[in-house]
Design a protein around this motif. Sequence first.
Motif, PDB file in Angstrom:
ATOM      1  N   GLN A  29       0.830  -1.200   0.000  1.00 24.52           N
ATOM      2  CA  GLN A  29       0.000   0.000   0.000  1.00 24.52           C
ATOM      3  C   GLN A  29       0.872   1.260   0.000  1.00 24.52           C
ATOM      4  O   GLN A  29       0.592   2.220  -0.728  1.00 24.52           O
ATOM      5  CB  GLN A  29      -0.923  -0.010   1.222  1.00 24.52           C
ATOM      6  CG  GLN A  29      -2.001  -1.081   1.167  1.00 24.52           C
ATOM      7  CD  GLN A  29      -2.782  -1.186   2.464  1.00 24.52           C
ATOM      8  OE1 GLN A  29      -2.322  -0.756   3.531  1.00 24.52           O
ATOM      9  NE2 GLN A  29      -3.976  -1.769   2.396  1.00 24.52           N
ATOM     10  N   CYS A  30       1.926   1.237   0.812  1.00 26.07           N
ATOM     11  CA  CYS A  30       2.834   2.385   0.885  1.00 26.07           C
ATOM     12  C   CYS A  30       3.529   2.606  -0.456  1.00 26.07           C
ATOM     13  O   CYS A  30       3.658   3.741  -0.911  1.00 26.07           O
ATOM     14  CB  CYS A  30       3.859   2.150   1.996  1.00 26.07           C
ATOM     15  SG  CYS A  30       4.986   3.532   2.266  1.00 26.07           S
ATOM     16  N   VAL A  59       0.968   4.154  -2.964  1.00 24.89           N
ATOM     17  CA  VAL A  59       0.727   5.579  -2.703  1.00 24.89           C
ATOM     18  C   VAL A  59       1.941   6.405  -3.124  1.00 24.89           C
ATOM     19  O   VAL A  59       1.806   7.473  -3.739  1.00 24.89           O
ATOM     20  CB  VAL A  59       0.411   5.805  -1.210  1.00 24.89           C
ATOM     21  CG1 VAL A  59       0.377   7.302  -0.895  1.00 24.89           C
ATOM     22  CG2 VAL A  59      -0.910   5.164  -0.834  1.00 24.89           C
TER      23      VAL A  59
END
Length: 215
Positions: A21-22, A25
Motif C-alpha cells: 500500500q505504501c 501511494v
Amino acid sequence: MRCRSNIHTFEDEDFLKRMTQCSTVTFIIGLAATLVFAVVLAVAVPESFDGLLVGIFAEDGRGIVDYLFWIAWVAVALVVSLAAHELVHAIFFKAFAPAGTRVSFGANWKRGMLYACAEGIVYTRSQYLIIALAPTFIVTPLVVAAGLACGCPVAGAFAAVLHLTGCAGDWGYVHELRADPLITHCEDTSYGVCFYGDDEDCDAAFGEEQEEVRS
C-alpha cells in the motif's frame, strides 16, 4: 534486554500488505510530481528537457526508437539504484558493527525483494534508524542528479520515484520503531529484524498494562 516485537519481512502478510500500500501511494504521488516537473521544465526551461523525449516529436528525431532508449535509461537507472540501495545499507551496517562483521546480500525472488543482512548484529535504536533511512536520503537524490547530468532530468525523476517505492520496507521498520518508544535495540536477522527493549522499561510498561486491565 527483552524482545518486544519482530518482523518476518518475507512472511508477515500484514507487513507485506502495508508495504504494498505504501509503495502504491508513493508511486501515485511520485508519478504526479514527475508529470508536474516535466510540464514546468518543458515550459520554463525547454532546452533542458529530456532530449530522448523531445526526439519522439521532433522532425529530426527517431520517434519510437528514442522513446525505447528513454525507457531503457529509466530501467538501467532503476537497477543501479536498487543495487546502490543495498550497498548503502551494507556500508552503514558495517560502520556501526564490530570490526570484521560480515554483511551478506540476497534476494527473495518470490517477493521481488533484494536485501542486505548483518545477521546477528544488535544495533542501537538510533543506529538502526540511520541504517533503514540512509538509502532514501542518499540514493534518491543521486538518481535525480544522474538524470540531470545525463541530460534526462525527467527520466531521473521518474527513476527516483521508482526507487522510493522500493524503500517501503525500510519505512515499515521505521514505523515500528516510532510506534514503540521502548524499543532500544534492533537485531538484524536472516528473516527480518527483532526489536528489543531494556528489561526495566519493559517490566514497567507491563506493570502499567496490568494496572489498566485491573482498573
